[in-house]
Write a protein that holds these residues in place. Sequence first.
Motif, PDB file in Angstrom:
ATOM      1  N   GLU A 105      44.638  45.830  33.774  1.00  0.00           N
ATOM      2  CA  GLU A 105      44.507  46.059  35.206  1.00  0.00           C
ATOM      3  C   GLU A 105      44.195  47.533  35.466  1.00  0.00           C
ATOM      4  O   GLU A 105      43.314  47.871  36.254  1.00  0.00           O
ATOM      5  CB  GLU A 105      45.812  45.668  35.903  1.00  0.00           C
ATOM      6  N   SER A 106      44.923  48.413  34.781  1.00  0.00           N
ATOM      7  CA  SER A 106      44.699  49.848  34.940  1.00  0.00           C
ATOM      8  C   SER A 106      43.310  50.245  34.448  1.00  0.00           C
ATOM      9  O   SER A 106      42.607  51.044  35.085  1.00  0.00           O
ATOM     10  CB  SER A 106      45.771  50.623  34.164  1.00  0.00           C
ATOM     11  N   LEU A 107      42.894  49.672  33.316  1.00  0.00           N
ATOM     12  CA  LEU A 107      41.572  49.980  32.766  1.00  0.00           C
ATOM     13  C   LEU A 107      40.474  49.538  33.728  1.00  0.00           C
ATOM     14  O   LEU A 107      39.521  50.278  34.000  1.00  0.00           O
ATOM     15  CB  LEU A 107      41.427  49.296  31.406  1.00  0.00           C
ATOM     16  N   SER A 108      40.593  48.305  34.251  1.00  0.00           N
ATOM     17  CA  SER A 108      39.587  47.780  35.172  1.00  0.00           C
ATOM     18  C   SER A 108      39.524  48.608  36.450  1.00  0.00           C
ATOM     19  O   SER A 108      38.434  48.879  36.978  1.00  0.00           O
ATOM     20  CB  SER A 108      39.917  46.321  35.507  1.00  0.00           C
ATOM     21  N   GLU A 182      37.524  34.490  32.207  1.00  0.00           N
ATOM     22  CA  GLU A 182      38.834  35.089  31.955  1.00  0.00           C
ATOM     23  C   GLU A 182      38.776  36.608  32.066  1.00  0.00           C
ATOM     24  O   GLU A 182      39.689  37.239  32.621  1.00  0.00           O
ATOM     25  CB  GLU A 182      39.330  34.682  30.563  1.00  0.00           C
ATOM     26  N   LEU A 183      37.734  37.210  31.546  1.00  0.00           N
ATOM     27  CA  LEU A 183      37.618  38.664  31.566  1.00  0.00           C
ATOM     28  C   LEU A 183      37.306  39.193  32.963  1.00  0.00           C
ATOM     29  O   LEU A 183      37.893  40.178  33.412  1.00  0.00           O
ATOM     30  CB  LEU A 183      36.541  39.104  30.575  1.00  0.00           C
ATOM     31  N   ALA A 184      36.388  38.542  33.651  1.00  0.00           N
ATOM     32  CA  ALA A 184      36.022  38.990  34.994  1.00  0.00           C
ATOM     33  C   ALA A 184      37.150  38.762  35.992  1.00  0.00           C
ATOM     34  O   ALA A 184      37.204  39.417  37.038  1.00  0.00           O
ATOM     35  CB  ALA A 184      34.757  38.270  35.465  1.00  0.00           C
ATOM     36  N   ALA A 185      38.054  37.840  35.660  1.00  0.00           N
ATOM     37  CA  ALA A 185      39.166  37.549  36.565  1.00  0.00           C
ATOM     38  C   ALA A 185      40.036  38.774  36.808  1.00  0.00           C
ATOM     39  O   ALA A 185      40.667  38.886  37.861  1.00  0.00           O
ATOM     40  CB  ALA A 185      40.020  36.409  36.003  1.00  0.00           C
ATOM     41  N   VAL A 186      40.094  39.699  35.848  1.00  0.00           N
ATOM     42  CA  VAL A 186      40.906  40.908  36.025  1.00  0.00           C
ATOM     43  C   VAL A 186      40.433  41.675  37.256  1.00  0.00           C
ATOM     44  O   VAL A 186      41.240  42.095  38.092  1.00  0.00           O
ATOM     45  CB  VAL A 186      40.830  41.801  34.771  1.00  0.00           C
ATOM     46  N   ALA A 187      39.106  41.854  37.365  1.00  0.00           N
ATOM     47  CA  ALA A 187      38.558  42.581  38.515  1.00  0.00           C
ATOM     48  C   ALA A 187      38.495  41.718  39.763  1.00  0.00           C
ATOM     49  O   ALA A 187      38.773  42.191  40.870  1.00  0.00           O
ATOM     50  CB  ALA A 187      37.166  43.109  38.170  1.00  0.00           C
ATOM     51  N   LEU A 188      38.144  40.440  39.626  1.00  0.00           N
ATOM     52  CA  LEU A 188      37.977  39.576  40.791  1.00  0.00           C
ATOM     53  C   LEU A 188      39.311  39.200  41.416  1.00  0.00           C
ATOM     54  O   LEU A 188      39.407  39.041  42.635  1.00  0.00           O
ATOM     55  CB  LEU A 188      37.202  38.309  40.387  1.00  0.00           C
ATOM     56  N   GLN A 189      40.342  39.070  40.600  1.00  0.00           N
ATOM     57  CA  GLN A 189      41.664  38.747  41.142  1.00  0.00           C
ATOM     58  C   GLN A 189      42.184  39.890  41.999  1.00  0.00           C
ATOM     59  O   GLN A 189      42.866  39.675  43.000  1.00  0.00           O
ATOM     60  CB  GLN A 189      42.628  38.462  39.989  1.00  0.00           C
ATOM     61  N   ARG A 190      41.863  41.137  41.601  1.00  0.00           N
ATOM     62  CA  ARG A 190      42.250  42.289  42.420  1.00  0.00           C
ATOM     63  C   ARG A 190      41.579  42.262  43.782  1.00  0.00           C
ATOM     64  O   ARG A 190      42.058  42.849  44.742  1.00  0.00           O
ATOM     65  CB  ARG A 190      41.887  43.592  41.702  1.00  0.00           C
TER      66      ARG A 190
END
Length: 268
Positions: A105-108, A182-190
């Motif tokens: 989350e921090s990296l994204s 799964e990977l894009a979800a980190v940014a899209l969920q935010r």
Amino acid sequence: MRDLGVGFGYLLKGQRWVTRHGRRYGFGLLPGLITLVLYAAALVALALWGEDAVGWATPFADDWSSPWRGLFRGFLTAVLFALGLLLAVLTFTAVTLLVGQPFYESLSERVDADVSPDGTAPESGRPLWRELWISARDSLRVLVRAGLWGVLLFALGFLPFVGQTVVPVIGFFVTGFFLTEELAAVALQRRNVDLRARLALLRSRKTLVWGFGTPLGLAFLVPFVAVFLMPGAVAGATLLARDLLGEENAGDDSAAPGGRPDTEDATP
């Protein structure tokens, strides 16, 4: 087909971003290493005791004559291990992201801030426990979808010629799609984009998604590679998510806001 190259380009840009932010790359390796140890132990156990499990599950074959009993159970053991390996590939990203939610989350967020014109990153405003719950729930729902595809492709694999040529190719594209989700979800969920909307968004640009996820899925088949590519994959998926949403990128993705080198995270 241009989107295939663009998607692959985001994968490369993500890896380049983490190489220029050494401290964040180092922290991003930890969740992958933990998950790798757990998965390796599970696969070793499957290899050691898979034959016993197949024998226990097929008592009806006890009276079969040789060599049919050995061939039948040997085939099922190989299939069991292959399914375990496929499941490991499909779930490795989800489990690693769940284990490393705060790291990724921090990296994204940092990638978003680097390429955003105003130097800021979107925030969901939710507490960590809520983010973890949503991530785990959505990952399970994605895993069910991927599992259904896996069962279908496994059944089609028995078709002559097609099962040995076309089906594996389709399997890699399916894996690439769900891996990217799964990977894009980190940014899209935010950004408070729910799972249904994420899947619709990815389907609208399938060639872009395949260009990013399919080569990454192939690379993940190589032992240990997934661990070292995960931080860059999260960074690249953040850039891809911005593209899907039509968000503007300012300058080079490897630079800090305003085009200045990121001295805080740069390697010495």
